[in-house]
Enzyme design. Structure first.
Site, PDB file in Angstrom:
ATOM      1  N   ARG A 196       9.286   7.664  -0.217  1.00 54.41           N
ATOM      2  CA  ARG A 196       9.698   6.312  -0.604  1.00 54.41           C
ATOM      3  C   ARG A 196      11.214   6.277  -0.456  1.00 54.41           C
ATOM      4  O   ARG A 196      11.884   7.292  -0.660  1.00 54.41           O
ATOM      5  CB  ARG A 196       9.233   6.007  -2.022  1.00 54.41           C
ATOM      6  CG  ARG A 196       7.686   6.007  -2.079  1.00 54.41           C
ATOM      7  CD  ARG A 196       7.130   5.303  -3.288  1.00 54.41           C
ATOM      8  NE  ARG A 196       5.707   5.038  -3.128  1.00 54.41           N
ATOM      9  CZ  ARG A 196       4.732   5.882  -3.492  1.00 54.41           C
ATOM     10  NH1 ARG A 196       5.028   7.048  -4.042  1.00 54.41           N
ATOM     11  NH2 ARG A 196       3.476   5.573  -3.309  1.00 54.41           N
ATOM     12  N   CYS A 197      11.762   5.141  -0.072  1.00 53.71           N
ATOM     13  CA  CYS A 197      13.184   5.085   0.273  1.00 53.71           C
ATOM     14  C   CYS A 197      13.819   3.812  -0.273  1.00 53.71           C
ATOM     15  O   CYS A 197      13.807   2.766   0.381  1.00 53.71           O
ATOM     16  CB  CYS A 197      13.323   5.146   1.797  1.00 53.71           C
ATOM     17  SG  CYS A 197      15.022   4.986   2.368  1.00 53.71           S
ATOM     18  N   ASP A 248      -5.999   2.955  -1.865  1.00 54.56           N
ATOM     19  CA  ASP A 248      -6.307   1.978  -2.921  1.00 54.56           C
ATOM     20  C   ASP A 248      -7.091   0.744  -2.461  1.00 54.56           C
ATOM     21  O   ASP A 248      -7.581  -0.006  -3.314  1.00 54.56           O
ATOM     22  CB  ASP A 248      -5.014   1.493  -3.589  1.00 54.56           C
ATOM     23  CG  ASP A 248      -4.388   2.555  -4.466  1.00 54.56           C
ATOM     24  OD1 ASP A 248      -5.080   3.523  -4.790  1.00 54.56           O
ATOM     25  OD2 ASP A 248      -3.205   2.403  -4.818  1.00 54.56           O
ATOM     26  N   ARG A 303     -20.732  14.561 -14.246  1.00 59.28           N
ATOM     27  CA  ARG A 303     -21.937  13.930 -14.803  1.00 59.28           C
ATOM     28  C   ARG A 303     -22.985  14.986 -15.170  1.00 59.28           C
ATOM     29  O   ARG A 303     -23.623  14.895 -16.220  1.00 59.28           O
ATOM     30  CB  ARG A 303     -22.504  12.945 -13.773  1.00 59.28           C
ATOM     31  CG  ARG A 303     -23.643  12.111 -14.283  1.00 59.28           C
ATOM     32  CD  ARG A 303     -24.166  11.203 -13.166  1.00 59.28           C
ATOM     33  NE  ARG A 303     -25.497  10.772 -13.509  1.00 59.28           N
ATOM     34  CZ  ARG A 303     -25.889   9.510 -13.604  1.00 59.28           C
ATOM     35  NH1 ARG A 303     -25.043   8.552 -13.346  1.00 59.28           N
ATOM     36  NH2 ARG A 303     -27.115   9.203 -13.935  1.00 59.28           N
ATOM     37  N   GLU A 340     -21.861   4.082 -16.755  1.00 60.48           N
ATOM     38  CA  GLU A 340     -22.286   3.090 -17.758  1.00 60.48           C
ATOM     39  C   GLU A 340     -21.206   2.028 -17.958  1.00 60.48           C
ATOM     40  O   GLU A 340     -21.516   0.879 -18.276  1.00 60.48           O
ATOM     41  CB  GLU A 340     -22.586   3.787 -19.099  1.00 60.48           C
ATOM     42  CG  GLU A 340     -23.984   4.385 -19.209  1.00 60.48           C
ATOM     43  CD  GLU A 340     -24.231   5.586 -18.310  1.00 60.48           C
ATOM     44  OE1 GLU A 340     -23.255   6.300 -17.983  1.00 60.48           O
ATOM     45  OE2 GLU A 340     -25.391   5.814 -17.916  1.00 60.48           O
ATOM     46  N   LYS A 371     -30.180   7.295 -23.711  1.00 63.73           N
ATOM     47  CA  LYS A 371     -29.296   7.783 -22.631  1.00 63.73           C
ATOM     48  C   LYS A 371     -28.692   9.120 -23.019  1.00 63.73           C
ATOM     49  O   LYS A 371     -28.236   9.300 -24.156  1.00 63.73           O
ATOM     50  CB  LYS A 371     -28.182   6.772 -22.384  1.00 63.73           C
ATOM     51  CG  LYS A 371     -28.637   5.563 -21.602  1.00 63.73           C
ATOM     52  CD  LYS A 371     -27.848   5.417 -20.315  1.00 63.73           C
ATOM     53  CE  LYS A 371     -28.319   4.181 -19.552  1.00 63.73           C
ATOM     54  NZ  LYS A 371     -27.837   4.157 -18.186  1.00 63.73           N
ATOM     55  N   VAL A 417      -1.883   6.669  18.157  1.00 64.28           N
ATOM     56  CA  VAL A 417      -0.650   6.013  18.616  1.00 64.28           C
ATOM     57  C   VAL A 417      -0.036   6.848  19.744  1.00 64.28           C
ATOM     58  O   VAL A 417       0.289   6.338  20.826  1.00 64.28           O
ATOM     59  CB  VAL A 417       0.364   5.862  17.443  1.00 64.28           C
ATOM     60  CG1 VAL A 417       1.752   5.482  17.966  1.00 64.28           C
ATOM     61  CG2 VAL A 417      -0.130   4.826  16.437  1.00 64.28           C
ATOM     62  N   THR A 474      -3.554   3.273   2.829  1.00 65.14           N
ATOM     63  CA  THR A 474      -3.549   3.519   1.385  1.00 65.14           C
ATOM     64  C   THR A 474      -4.973   3.784   0.908  1.00 65.14           C
ATOM     65  O   THR A 474      -5.911   3.130   1.373  1.00 65.14           O
ATOM     66  CB  THR A 474      -2.955   2.335   0.577  1.00 65.14           C
ATOM     67  OG1 THR A 474      -3.238   2.558  -0.816  1.00 65.14           O
ATOM     68  CG2 THR A 474      -3.546   0.998   0.969  1.00 65.14           C
ATOM     69  N   ASP A 492       1.758  -2.459   1.490  1.00 63.30           N
ATOM     70  CA  ASP A 492       2.518  -3.721   1.512  1.00 63.30           C
ATOM     71  C   ASP A 492       4.034  -3.499   1.555  1.00 63.30           C
ATOM     72  O   ASP A 492       4.753  -4.201   2.265  1.00 63.30           O
ATOM     73  CB  ASP A 492       2.199  -4.538   0.251  1.00 63.30           C
ATOM     74  CG  ASP A 492       0.881  -5.284   0.382  1.00 63.30           C
ATOM     75  OD1 ASP A 492       0.364  -5.385   1.503  1.00 63.30           O
ATOM     76  OD2 ASP A 492       0.368  -5.745  -0.653  1.00 63.30           O
ATOM     77  N   GLY A 493       4.501  -2.536   0.751  1.00 62.39           N
ATOM     78  CA  GLY A 493       5.947  -2.259   0.712  1.00 62.39           C
ATOM     79  C   GLY A 493       6.440  -1.851   2.087  1.00 62.39           C
ATOM     80  O   GLY A 493       7.481  -2.340   2.564  1.00 62.39           O
TER      81      GLY A 493
HETATM   82  P1  ADP Z   1       3.465   1.133   0.097  1.00 67.63           P
HETATM   83  O1  ADP Z   1       3.934   0.973   1.500  1.00 67.63           O
HETATM   84  O2  ADP Z   1       2.333   2.100  -0.030  1.00 67.63           O
HETATM   85  O3  ADP Z   1       3.203  -0.208  -0.557  1.00 67.63           O
HETATM   86  P2  ADP Z   1       5.959   1.332  -1.362  1.00 67.63           P
HETATM   87  O4  ADP Z   1       5.807   0.011  -2.015  1.00 67.63           O
HETATM   88  O5  ADP Z   1       6.480   2.470  -2.155  1.00 67.63           O
HETATM   89  O6  ADP Z   1       4.603   1.860  -0.733  1.00 67.63           O
HETATM   90  O7  ADP Z   1       6.895   1.095  -0.086  1.00 67.63           O
HETATM   91  C1  ADP Z   1       7.189   2.153   0.807  1.00 67.63           C
HETATM   92  C2  ADP Z   1       8.607   2.021   1.289  1.00 67.63           C
HETATM   93  O8  ADP Z   1       8.737   0.798   2.033  1.00 67.63           O
HETATM   94  C3  ADP Z   1       9.678   1.914   0.213  1.00 67.63           C
HETATM   95  O9  ADP Z   1      10.082   3.161  -0.296  1.00 67.63           O
HETATM   96  C4  ADP Z   1      10.810   1.253   0.953  1.00 67.63           C
HETATM   97  O10 ADP Z   1      11.526   2.174   1.737  1.00 67.63           O
HETATM   98  C5  ADP Z   1      10.065   0.301   1.890  1.00 67.63           C
HETATM   99  N1  ADP Z   1      10.051  -1.046   1.291  1.00 67.63           N
HETATM  100  C6  ADP Z   1       9.337  -1.462   0.218  1.00 67.63           C
HETATM  101  N2  ADP Z   1       9.626  -2.737  -0.099  1.00 67.63           N
HETATM  102  C7  ADP Z   1      10.546  -3.145   0.798  1.00 67.63           C
HETATM  103  C8  ADP Z   1      11.269  -4.372   1.024  1.00 67.63           C
HETATM  104  N3  ADP Z   1      11.091  -5.441   0.250  1.00 67.63           N
HETATM  105  N4  ADP Z   1      12.140  -4.409   2.045  1.00 67.63           N
HETATM  106  C9  ADP Z   1      12.336  -3.346   2.840  1.00 67.63           C
HETATM  107  N5  ADP Z   1      11.707  -2.166   2.687  1.00 67.63           N
HETATM  108  C10 ADP Z   1      10.812  -2.057   1.695  1.00 67.63           C
HETATM  109  O1  F6P Z   2      -1.195   4.051  -3.603  1.00 68.29           O
HETATM  110  C1  F6P Z   2      -1.922   5.216  -3.733  1.00 68.29           C
HETATM  111  C2  F6P Z   2      -1.703   5.840  -5.085  1.00 68.29           C
HETATM  112  O2  F6P Z   2      -2.377   7.057  -5.089  1.00 68.29           O
HETATM  113  C3  F6P Z   2      -2.070   4.996  -6.278  1.00 68.29           C
HETATM  114  O3  F6P Z   2      -3.438   4.974  -6.554  1.00 68.29           O
HETATM  115  C4  F6P Z   2      -1.261   5.667  -7.339  1.00 68.29           C
HETATM  116  O4  F6P Z   2      -1.045   4.824  -8.423  1.00 68.29           O
HETATM  117  C5  F6P Z   2       0.007   5.984  -6.625  1.00 68.29           C
HETATM  118  O5  F6P Z   2      -0.331   6.111  -5.263  1.00 68.29           O
HETATM  119  C6  F6P Z   2       0.682   7.231  -7.104  1.00 68.29           C
HETATM  120  O6  F6P Z   2       1.837   7.402  -6.348  1.00 68.29           O
HETATM  121  P1  F6P Z   2       2.804   8.662  -6.517  1.00 68.29           P
HETATM  122  O7  F6P Z   2       2.556   9.509  -5.325  1.00 68.29           O
HETATM  123  O8  F6P Z   2       4.163   8.040  -6.472  1.00 68.29           O
HETATM  124  O9  F6P Z   2       2.503   9.327  -7.805  1.00 68.29           O
END
Ligand code: ADP
Ligand code: F6P
Length: 324
Positions: free
Chosen positions: A76-77, A131, A158, A191, A218, A27, A129, A107-108
């Site tokens: 996270r906020c 995941d 293993r 397994e 096994k 970026v 992520t 997604d958040g």
């Molecule tokens: P991820 O982005 O990995 O899915 P989170 O779901 O914890 O992780 O979201 C990260 C941050 O994005 C949250 O702490 C929050 O600040 C912001 N966020 C999540 N959901 C929303 C929402 N519906 N509207 C605005 N901001 C959001």
């Molecule tokens: O989203 C990645 C991840 O590592 C998930 O697999 C796990 O459940 C989560 O984050 C753990 O988040 P935290 O850092 O809040 O413990």
């Protein structure tokens, strides 16, 4: 009419993932090469609301392509999920001249980016992520590194499991998604693979299979258990009691989120970072960059959030065929 973007902000949000630094670097350097300024926003949306904003140039990202974690830190906020928090965030962007923003997260984080876009800050999201649980994309930044890290660790467990002729439950990350478990399950020849999307809690079936496999000769029984199912230690105790076989639990935990990104994560994360800046330079907003059917593409954020995906059933079925 498209508005010319002069200053791009970049932030990482949600759980960190190896390769985020490669995206940040892409970026910064793409934007500078296009004559834009870049500002790094520390600690995700939390840092935005605290105005933790720093100027970045090409040297700010020197020596970062191979580093795990995120040099911008992440958080996270909860405040940013409120309308007031989002308005404050948009005003702070405007105050600092940030007219384009790249948000690297899940997604958040996309939801937050969508809200900022509606408030006039052009935004593009990148899928960050370990995941792999973002529906619009077949690739997420960090997944490849995480599965390789977990795979190497599981190989080691293993070895000792075979030497002692034990049963081993190895818990991998994935609170809601079983992609790491499925990939490691296949790569490590487990397994049994317990996925949050599929596991019905039928422990007796597991126990029967362990006994049956032992009768067939096994030397170990590896169970990959996803974090979303959890309870690996108590499961191990119950299996040991029911089968009479020594059973151990290993929780891999946060080691899966760290470490130097793989080649794939460095390259894909770099391409996505660069594409995000191109989209902003074209005046686009409310987009996410994705990798779909072998190509880098982009989607509207809302469209991306409405998509769904599930563990590919054929892959799950194949995983079972390979260990019987
Ligand atoms: P991820 O982005 O990995 O899915 P989170 O779901 O914890 O992780 O979201 C990260 C941050 O994005 C949250 O702490 C929050 O600040 C912001 N966020 C999540 N959901 C929303 C929402 N519906 N509207 C605005 N901001 C959001
Ligand atoms: O989203 C990645 C991840 O590592 C998930 O697999 C796990 O459940 C989560 O984050 C753990 O988040 P935290 O850092 O809040 O413990």
């Amino acid at each position: 009419m498209t508005k010319e973007v002069k200053t791009i902000g970049v932030l990482t949000s949600g759980g960190d993932a190896p390769g985020m630094n490669a995206s940040i670097r892409a970026v910064v350097r793409t934007a500078i090469n296009k004559g834009m300024k870049v500002k790094g926003i520390m600690r995700g949306y939390a840092g935005l609301l605290q105005e933790e904003i720093v100027d970045m140039d090409g040297t700010s990202v020197a020596d970062t392509i191979g580093r795990g974690g995120t040099i911008l830190y992440t958080a996270r906020c909860p405040e940013f999920t409120t309308v007031e928090g989002q308005k404050k965030g948009a005003e702070i962007c405007k105050k600092h001249g940030i007219d384009g923003l790249v948000v690297i997260g899940g997604d958040g984080s996309y939801r937050g980016a969508g809200k900022l876009s509606a408030l006039g800050v052009n935004t593009v999201g990148l899928p960050g992520t370990i995941d792999l649980d973002i529906a619009c994309t077949d690739y997420t930044i960090g997944f490849d590194t995480a599965i390789n890290t977990a795979m190497e660790a599981i190989d080691k467990v293993r070895d000792t499991s075979t030497s002692h002729e034990r049963c081993s439950i190895i818990e991998v990350m994935g609170r809601h998604a079983g992609y790491i478990a499925l990939w490691c399950g296949i790569a490590n020849g487990a397994e049994d693979i317990l996925l949050p999307e599929r596991y019905d809690g039928n422990e007796q079936m597991l126990i029967n299979r362990i006994i049956e496999n032992r009768k067939r000769g096994k030397k170990h029984h590896i169970i990959i258990n996803a974090e979303g199912i959890g309870h690996s230690a108590s499961m191990a105790r119950r299996i040991e009691a029911a089968t009479g076989l020594e059973t151990r639990a290993t929780i891999l935990g946060y080691m899966q989120r760290g470490g130097a990104p793989t080649c794939k994560d460095r390259v894909y994360a770099s391409i996505m970072g660069s594409k995000a800046v191109e989209l902003l330079a074209e005046g686009k907003t409310n987009r996410v960059v994705a990798y779909k059917h072998g190509e880098f593409v982009d989607f509207d954020i809302q469209e991306a959030l409405n998509m769904t995906k599930d563990i590919p059933e054929d892959q799950y079925e194949i995983s079972k065929l390979l260990v019987r």
